[in-house]
Design an enzyme around this catalytic site. Structure first.
Site, PDB file in Angstrom:
ATOM      1  CB  CYS A   2      -0.880   0.029   1.236  1.00  0.00           C
ATOM      2  SG  CYS A   2      -1.868  -1.463   1.407  1.00  0.00           S
ATOM      3  NE  ARG A  28       4.328   1.816  -1.508  1.00  0.00           N
ATOM      4  CZ  ARG A  28       5.494   1.270  -1.224  1.00  0.00           C
ATOM      5  NH1 ARG A  28       6.559   1.639  -1.881  1.00  0.00           N
ATOM      6  NH2 ARG A  28       5.605   0.360  -0.291  1.00  0.00           N
ATOM      7  CD1 TRP A  74      -2.407  -4.259  -5.200  1.00  0.00           C
ATOM      8  CD2 TRP A  74      -1.739  -5.723  -3.656  1.00  0.00           C
ATOM      9  NE1 TRP A  74      -2.173  -5.447  -5.833  1.00  0.00           N
ATOM     10  CE2 TRP A  74      -1.759  -6.369  -4.920  1.00  0.00           C
ATOM     11  CE3 TRP A  74      -1.355  -6.462  -2.548  1.00  0.00           C
ATOM     12  CZ2 TRP A  74      -1.406  -7.707  -5.089  1.00  0.00           C
ATOM     13  CZ3 TRP A  74      -1.006  -7.783  -2.714  1.00  0.00           C
ATOM     14  CH2 TRP A  74      -1.033  -8.401  -3.970  1.00  0.00           C
ATOM     15  CG  ASN A 100       2.920  -0.609   2.959  1.00  0.00           C
ATOM     16  OD1 ASN A 100       2.352  -1.629   2.579  1.00  0.00           O
ATOM     17  ND2 ASN A 100       4.111  -0.232   2.515  1.00  0.00           N
ATOM     18  N   GLY A 101       1.714  -2.855   5.265  1.00  0.00           N
ATOM     19  CA  GLY A 101       2.356  -3.999   5.909  1.00  0.00           C
ATOM     20  C   GLY A 101       1.300  -4.997   6.342  1.00  0.00           C
ATOM     21  CD  GLU A 464      12.527  -9.292 -17.430  1.00  0.00           C
ATOM     22  OE1 GLU A 464      12.347 -10.190 -16.605  1.00  0.00           O
ATOM     23  OE2 GLU A 464      12.081  -8.148 -17.268  1.00  0.00           O
ATOM     24  CE  LYS A 468       8.762  -7.031 -17.392  1.00  0.00           C
ATOM     25  NZ  LYS A 468       9.905  -7.098 -16.559  1.00  0.00           N
ATOM     26  CD  GLU A 471       5.646  -8.109 -15.175  1.00  0.00           C
ATOM     27  OE1 GLU A 471       5.374  -8.058 -13.983  1.00  0.00           O
ATOM     28  OE2 GLU A 471       6.781  -7.865 -15.624  1.00  0.00           O
ATOM     29  CG  HIS A 487      14.609 -32.552 -23.050  1.00  0.00           C
ATOM     30  ND1 HIS A 487      15.052 -33.827 -23.298  1.00  0.00           N
ATOM     31  CD2 HIS A 487      15.625 -31.723 -23.385  1.00  0.00           C
ATOM     32  CE1 HIS A 487      16.305 -33.775 -23.740  1.00  0.00           C
ATOM     33  NE2 HIS A 487      16.674 -32.496 -23.809  1.00  0.00           N
ATOM     34  CE  LYS A 587       8.657  -0.757 -10.007  1.00  0.00           C
ATOM     35  NZ  LYS A 587       8.994  -1.413 -11.291  1.00  0.00           N
TER      36      LYS A 587
END
Ligand code: F6R
Length: 592
Positions: A2, A28, A74, A100-101, A464, A468, A471, A487, A587
């Site tokens: 948050c 955030r 969030w 936040n936490g 990577e 990208k 997400e 395989h 983030k």
């Protein structure tokens, strides 16, 4: 996860300023927003939804008063609802808290408080904090002491900002394992979960450490430890301008940050002498262990290929969330290198704390003053500037640049610096391919699956690229070592599935080319990344993104990632997704 902010202003309404600050914190967390200001009573406007929508309905900036606290959420405990949105208050609405936490023992505390007669209005872990403060204020303590007392009851992580209508000239901030900074102007004071939130108002920043409190009010800013002892702390002047934290004319932060990459790498290169100094200070080691998450993990994986092939040092790469299960082989001969953009990722911090007990630790970090920088034995800054887009882009190439610089100073191969200095020019050329990549994005935007393949140095690039895509487009993307396809995953290849082949010149090229033929024979659409003069690859590929011939596989990870970032970005935009705010992601992941 948050974002929190608080301010005390001088003869100026706080709510419009707080609104501006939380807009900048939206990356955030963005499922709810709320602001509280104290006058003769605490007034709160909050709701679930994006800031712009909540503001339209509630007119957040209309709240009166020259101080206040604000939050973007969030959700971790309790659904995103109006009731669960912050700020949270006590029974009498005289104390307001943003947090936040995660409060791990909130259930026990809530039960105890309910037994004592407190009435809760939300399902959040946070709400225990105002009720605890209420309990201690009712017992005669002032806001500062009651907050301190409440904090000693909490287990878990927190960054908080607290205010009370009983002391309406004061904001208390405190942190443990979640970031919190203090900003100062003449007679104006701020607390925030990070710098971009308040950069428009001040660049004079004080970083709080765990178990520290900031008391903002008539005495200015006082920093105290959890026992109430005053602490002297230097003010740091942040060189980021507010513009650097804004979109700068681009549609999204992500595309702005993709285009900032040549500059970001140049800025990282300016750190070369600092990195050299760090290398000179490092103790002897015979083994390296990289630890990171997500994109930072892919940078670490490139580090493994570099350090093992060019330094001959055995190098492991461990996902931070898995580190606790495999760290027993660490010893004083091991250098643990933690890579983290935010310096606050909970998994990485946990791994750092384990590693610190057994080995020397070196953190490669973007955010100055973050927890990782304070808890590691050695620190290297990527200096990529603030990264707002949820998907890491410029910080990835800066992390890679740090790894090359480390390699150069550890190996003494200073001639490689010349090659590295030319990389920003190659990145500019890669960015010039944007129109072509936009066309490719349009063509493949509706495909359900993508494969990304590469060998050696190109394997992390493929991984990577797939991350990208996943997400920000919600398309299923698999990043694979090209040789591993046969395989198992080859069974998934149907007619028309796009396969992105990362095939720069070098040791891995011919074998990767063999894999290109293999997938093409099964009907795949090949999008190849390779050298301009690679006629044979060009003849096989359906689409070819060309690079200068002189970029060999060792230095390819930086320029070659750019088309893959652009591909993900443009597919995201084509699909009407906001690439800066992909669903379910934030983030900075401050929970394990
Ligand atoms: C992906 C992304 C994440 C982060 C990961 C680690 O685009 O941004 O995968 O790389 O959460 O974050 P840091 O580097 O802050 O530790």
């Amino acid at each position: 996860m948050c974002g929190i902010v608080g301010c005390i202003l001088n003869n100026k309404k706080a709510a419009p300023v707080l609104l501006g600050c939380v807009k900048r914190l939206e990356y955030r967390g963005y499922d709810s927003v709320g602001i509280a200001t104290p006058t003769h009573k605490i007034q709160i406007k909050k709701d679930q939804g994006k800031i712009v929508d909540v503001d339209k309905n509630l007119k957040l900036a209309d709240l009166p008063g020259t101080m206040g606290i604000a939050h973007v959420r969030w959700a971790t405990h309790g659904l995103p609802t109006k009731e669960n949105a912050h700020p949270h208050t006590d029974c009498e609405n005289k104390i307001a808290v943003v947090h936040n936490g995660i409060i791990e023992n909130y259930k026990t505390l809530k039960e105890q408080l309910e037994d004592e007669g407190h009435v809760f209005k939300s399902e959040t872990d946070t709400e225990v904090i105002p009720h605890l403060i209420e309990k201690y204020m009712d017992a005669g303590e002032d806001l500062e002491n009651a907050t301190r007392h409440a904090l000693t009851d909490l287990k878990g992580s927190y960054a908080i900002a607290v205010m009370s209508k009983n002391e309406p000239d004061k904001i208390i901030g405190a942190r443990k394992e979640s970031p919190l900074i203090v900003g100062k102007n003449e007679n104006e004071y701020f607390v925030a979960s990070d710098v971009p939130a308040i950069l428009e108002y001040t660049n004079k920043i004080i970083y709080l450490n765990d178990y520290e409190m900031a008391i903002l009010g008539e005495n200015g800013v006082l920093i105290k430890d959890i026992d109430g002892n005053l602490i002297e702390r230097e003010i740091e002047v942040i060189e980021w301008t507010p513009d650097m934290a804004e979109k700068g004319g681009y549609d999204h932060f992500m595309i702005k940050e993709i285009h900032e990459q040549p500059e970001a790498v140049k800025n990282t290169l300016l750190e070369a002498s600092e990195i050299k100094k760090v290398v000179q200070k490092l103790p002897g080691f015979s083994r390296i262990c990289f630890v990171a998450c997500g994109t930072s993990y892919h940078a670490s994986l490139t580090g493994k290929y570099l350090f093992e092939s060019r330094l001959g040092i055995p190098t492991d790469v461990v996902l931070a969330s898995e580190f606790g299960y495999s760290s027993r082989t660490l010893n004083e001969e091991t250098l643990v290198i933690l890579i983290t953009q935010s310096g606050e990722t909970a998994d990485t911090l946990k791994a750092l704390r384990i590693a610190n007990k057994k080995a020397k630790t070196l953190a490669i970090v973007n955010v100055l003053g973050s927890t990782a920088t304070r808890e590691s034995d050695y620190v290297i800054y990527t200096r990529a500037g603030p990264e707002i887009g949820v998907a890491a882009t410029k910080t990835y190439v800066s992390q890679l640049t740090c790894i090359y610089l480390l390699l150069i100073y550890l190996s003494g191969r200073h001639e490689l610096l010349d090659i590295l200095q030319k990389i920003p020019d190659h990145m500019v050329s890669a960015l010039e391919k944007e129109n072509k990549i936009r066309d490719i994005a349009k063509k493949y935007k509706n495909t359900p699956d993508f494969f990304f393949i590469g060998r050696g140095f190109s394997y992390p690039t493929a991984m990577e690229g797939a991350l990208k895509l996943k997400e920000i487009t919600y398309i299923h993307g698999e990043g694979y070592p090209a040789g591993e396809l046969k395989h198992g995953p080859l069974a998934l290849l149907d007619e028309g599935v796009p396969v992105v082949a990362v095939a720069p010149p070098g040791k891995s090229h011919d074998k990767t080319f063999g894999n290109v033929e293999e997938v093409k024979a099964r009907g795949a659409q090949v999008i190849a990344l390779g050298s301009r003069s690679d006629e044979i690859l060009k003849s096989e590929a359906h689409e070819m993104i060309e690079f200068e011939d002189e970029i060999d596989e060792m230095f390819s990870p930086i320029p070659y990632i750019i088309p893959l970032q652009l591909l993900a970005y443009h597919i995201s935009v084509e699909k009407g997704i906001d690439p800066d705010k992909p669903k379910n992601l934030a983030k900075c992941v401050t929970v394990e």
